[in-house]
Design a protein around this motif. Structure first.
Motif, PDB file in Angstrom:
ATOM      1  N   LEU A  92       0.847  -1.196   0.000  1.00 13.96           N
ATOM      2  CA  LEU A  92       0.000   0.000   0.000  1.00 13.96           C
ATOM      3  C   LEU A  92       0.880   1.243   0.000  1.00 13.96           C
ATOM      4  O   LEU A  92       1.945   1.266   0.618  1.00 13.96           O
ATOM      5  N   LEU A  93       0.425   2.271  -0.681  1.00 15.33           N
ATOM      6  CA  LEU A  93       1.135   3.543  -0.688  1.00 15.33           C
ATOM      7  C   LEU A  93       0.791   4.301   0.586  1.00 15.33           C
ATOM      8  O   LEU A  93      -0.380   4.602   0.841  1.00 15.33           O
ATOM      9  N   PRO A  94       1.776   4.610   1.433  1.00 18.31           N
ATOM     10  CA  PRO A  94       1.497   5.173   2.757  1.00 18.31           C
ATOM     11  C   PRO A  94       0.856   6.553   2.718  1.00 18.31           C
ATOM     12  O   PRO A  94       0.214   6.959   3.688  1.00 18.31           O
ATOM     13  N   TRP A  95       1.021   7.270   1.624  1.00 19.28           N
ATOM     14  CA  TRP A  95       0.461   8.619   1.537  1.00 19.28           C
ATOM     15  C   TRP A  95      -0.955   8.630   0.947  1.00 19.28           C
ATOM     16  O   TRP A  95      -1.547   9.680   0.791  1.00 19.28           O
ATOM     17  N   ARG A  96      -1.483   7.433   0.656  1.00 19.52           N
ATOM     18  CA  ARG A  96      -2.839   7.350   0.101  1.00 19.52           C
ATOM     19  C   ARG A  96      -3.747   6.642   1.092  1.00 19.52           C
ATOM     20  O   ARG A  96      -3.355   5.675   1.763  1.00 19.52           O
ATOM     21  N   SER A  97      -4.991   7.082   1.160  1.00 23.37           N
ATOM     22  CA  SER A  97      -5.992   6.450   2.009  1.00 23.37           C
ATOM     23  C   SER A  97      -6.353   5.076   1.455  1.00 23.37           C
ATOM     24  O   SER A  97      -5.954   4.709   0.333  1.00 23.37           O
ATOM     25  N   ALA A  98      -7.131   4.306   2.223  1.00 21.56           N
ATOM     26  CA  ALA A  98      -7.586   3.001   1.747  1.00 21.56           C
ATOM     27  C   ALA A  98      -8.310   3.146   0.415  1.00 21.56           C
ATOM     28  O   ALA A  98      -8.072   2.383  -0.532  1.00 21.56           O
ATOM     29  N   LEU A  99      -9.202   4.116   0.335  1.00 19.85           N
ATOM     30  CA  LEU A  99      -9.960   4.331  -0.900  1.00 19.85           C
ATOM     31  C   LEU A  99      -9.033   4.649  -2.064  1.00 19.85           C
ATOM     32  O   LEU A  99      -9.160   4.081  -3.158  1.00 19.85           O
ATOM     33  N   ASP A 100      -8.077   5.527  -1.843  1.00 21.21           N
ATOM     34  CA  ASP A 100      -7.186   5.923  -2.923  1.00 21.21           C
ATOM     35  C   ASP A 100      -6.209   4.816  -3.300  1.00 21.21           C
ATOM     36  O   ASP A 100      -5.784   4.724  -4.458  1.00 21.21           O
ATOM     37  N   ASN A 101      -5.832   3.974  -2.335  1.00 25.76           N
ATOM     38  CA  ASN A 101      -5.005   2.821  -2.676  1.00 25.76           C
ATOM     39  C   ASN A 101      -5.762   1.856  -3.568  1.00 25.76           C
ATOM     40  O   ASN A 101      -5.209   1.312  -4.530  1.00 25.76           O
ATOM     41  N   VAL A 102      -7.032   1.621  -3.259  1.00 24.74           N
ATOM     42  CA  VAL A 102      -7.822   0.670  -4.043  1.00 24.74           C
ATOM     43  C   VAL A 102      -8.106   1.210  -5.441  1.00 24.74           C
ATOM     44  O   VAL A 102      -8.186   0.449  -6.408  1.00 24.74           O
ATOM     45  N   THR A 103      -8.243   2.526  -5.582  1.00 19.91           N
ATOM     46  CA  THR A 103      -8.522   3.098  -6.905  1.00 19.91           C
ATOM     47  C   THR A 103      -7.281   3.203  -7.785  1.00 19.91           C
ATOM     48  O   THR A 103      -7.407   3.462  -8.984  1.00 19.91           O
ATOM     49  N   ALA A 104      -6.093   2.995  -7.225  1.00 20.00           N
ATOM     50  CA  ALA A 104      -4.853   3.285  -7.955  1.00 20.00           C
ATOM     51  C   ALA A 104      -4.796   2.599  -9.314  1.00 20.00           C
ATOM     52  O   ALA A 104      -4.505   3.231 -10.331  1.00 20.00           O
ATOM     53  N   GLY A 105      -5.077   1.291  -9.344  1.00 13.89           N
ATOM     54  CA  GLY A 105      -4.992   0.558 -10.605  1.00 13.89           C
ATOM     55  C   GLY A 105      -5.962   1.074 -11.652  1.00 13.89           C
ATOM     56  O   GLY A 105      -5.628   1.155 -12.841  1.00 13.89           O
ATOM     57  N   LEU A 106      -7.170   1.432 -11.215  1.00 13.23           N
ATOM     58  CA  LEU A 106      -8.165   1.945 -12.153  1.00 13.23           C
ATOM     59  C   LEU A 106      -7.754   3.319 -12.677  1.00 13.23           C
ATOM     60  O   LEU A 106      -7.969   3.636 -13.849  1.00 13.23           O
ATOM     61  N   GLU A 107      -7.169   4.127 -11.807  1.00 17.68           N
ATOM     62  CA  GLU A 107      -6.714   5.446 -12.244  1.00 17.68           C
ATOM     63  C   GLU A 107      -5.580   5.324 -13.259  1.00 17.68           C
ATOM     64  O   GLU A 107      -5.538   6.056 -14.249  1.00 17.68           O
ATOM     65  N   PHE A 108      -4.660   4.378 -13.018  1.00 18.33           N
ATOM     66  CA  PHE A 108      -3.562   4.171 -13.966  1.00 18.33           C
ATOM     67  C   PHE A 108      -4.096   3.688 -15.322  1.00 18.33           C
ATOM     68  O   PHE A 108      -3.467   3.910 -16.360  1.00 18.33           O
ATOM     69  N   ALA A 109      -5.268   3.023 -15.289  1.00 22.17           N
ATOM     70  CA  ALA A 109      -5.906   2.564 -16.528  1.00 22.17           C
ATOM     71  C   ALA A 109      -6.798   3.638 -17.144  1.00 22.17           C
ATOM     72  O   ALA A 109      -7.557   3.369 -18.076  1.00 22.17           O
ATOM     73  N   ALA A 110      -6.726   4.865 -16.595  1.00 21.90           N
ATOM     74  CA  ALA A 110      -7.429   6.038 -17.133  1.00 21.90           C
ATOM     75  C   ALA A 110      -8.945   5.976 -16.951  1.00 21.90           C
ATOM     76  O   ALA A 110      -9.688   6.605 -17.701  1.00 21.90           O
ATOM     77  N   MET A 111      -9.418   5.247 -15.927  1.00 25.14           N
ATOM     78  CA  MET A 111     -10.849   5.282 -15.622  1.00 25.14           C
ATOM     79  C   MET A 111     -11.194   6.613 -14.972  1.00 25.14           C
ATOM     80  O   MET A 111     -10.386   7.187 -14.226  1.00 25.14           O
ATOM     81  N   ALA A 112     -12.379   7.103 -15.238  1.00 26.38           N
ATOM     82  CA  ALA A 112     -12.830   8.354 -14.649  1.00 26.38           C
ATOM     83  C   ALA A 112     -12.784   8.256 -13.127  1.00 26.38           C
ATOM     84  O   ALA A 112     -13.148   7.223 -12.550  1.00 26.38           O
ATOM     85  N   ARG A 113     -12.334   9.325 -12.481  1.00 26.82           N
ATOM     86  CA  ARG A 113     -12.097   9.318 -11.038  1.00 26.82           C
ATOM     87  C   ARG A 113     -13.350   8.940 -10.257  1.00 26.82           C
ATOM     88  O   ARG A 113     -13.303   8.103  -9.348  1.00 26.82           O
TER      89      ARG A 113
END
Length: 270
Positions: A92-113
């Protein structure tokens, strides 16, 4: 006949000696195994025998020195993009919340925030973390961090799930809860799973098939066992089933000598 979800065909992986004067270190040698679509396969073996190396090859993080890996019948070149990988250590990325850690892969795949965050909330609820979306890793227990990592892996809906001793650092009660959660989530979609563990009880309780590796170097499969226990399973209750006891004795009979070899090697290194 359907192609295997993940297959290793005579795979060998060697690493160059650090000082270039000694022979290469052969981590795995001539390994052939398959994981069928929807099958849960566990690999057990002594500490340091090369289990994680095998998983990294299946993920495309390491290239085999010889042999071939195929994903649904196609040769694997580069990263295995049909696989999700749940690591043994903290991922897990320590500077990201649980929600933001879980969204990371989708964001890297350019899914809408907004879409990514909606899916992440749904997955955090599935793994029992609804209401903890804003917690940072240092604010979560070990079990909560593992649940977050599980959601982080599964949210991308991989066809193959690679798991490297994901619960080894947890206490026994939390570990059994996580094992049951994984089985429940797996039963819903029946993805192919390659699960690495040193815990024989865990391997039998969760799997359709258990593969035993030899002690390293040049580790290779030395035994394969079909797990005939009925599903669904509770990992704590299934341990008292007579068939579980029989399977444990049969697999341990193959594994015991390799564990002793591995222990002796670790002592010699120390």
């Amino acid at each position: 006949m359907a192609d295997a979800a993940l297959s290793f065909d005579a795979v060998t992986c060697r690493f160059a000696s650090r000082d270039r004067t000694n022979a290469d270190y052969v981590a795995v040698a001539d390994v052939s195994l398959q994981v069928a679509p929807g099958e849960f396969v566990s690999v057990v073996g002594p500490t340091g025998c090369g289990k994680s190396t095998l998983l990294n090859i299946g993920a495309g993080l390491l290239q085999p020195s010889s042999g071939q890996v195929k994903v649904f019948g196609q040769p694997l070149t580069g990263i295995n993009r049909r696989a999700g990988y749940m690591f043994q250590g903290e991922a897990l990325l320590p500077w990201r919340s649980a929600l933001d850690n879980v969204t990371a892969g989708l964001e890297f795949a350019a899914m809408a925030r907004d879409t990514a965050r909606d899916q992440a909330r749904s997955w955090l609820q599935r793994v029992g973390l609804s209401g903890f979306e804003d917690r940072y890793p240092h604010q979560m227990s070990g079990g909560m961090r593992k649940r977050t990592m599980l959601a982080q892996t599964l949210i991308n809906d991989p066809d193959i799930i690679l798991m490297d001793e994901p619960f080894s650092a947890l206490d026994i009660q939390t570990r059994q809860l996580m094992e049951n959660e994984v089985l429940e989530l797996w039963m819903a979609k029946r993805r192919a799973v390659l699960f690495i563990t040193h815990d024989l009880d865990e391997a039998i309780a969760m799997s359709d098939r258990v593969i035993v590796l030899s002690a390293g170097p040049a580790t290779h499969p030395i035994g394969e066992f079909d797990i005939t226990l009925s599903r669904p399973r509770d990992v704590a209750e299934i341990r008292t089933d007579p068939e579980f006891v029989r399977l444990h004795a049969a697999i341990w009979d193959v594994l015991r000598e390799e564990v002793l070899k591995g222990y002796a090697q670790q002592q010699a290194k120390g």
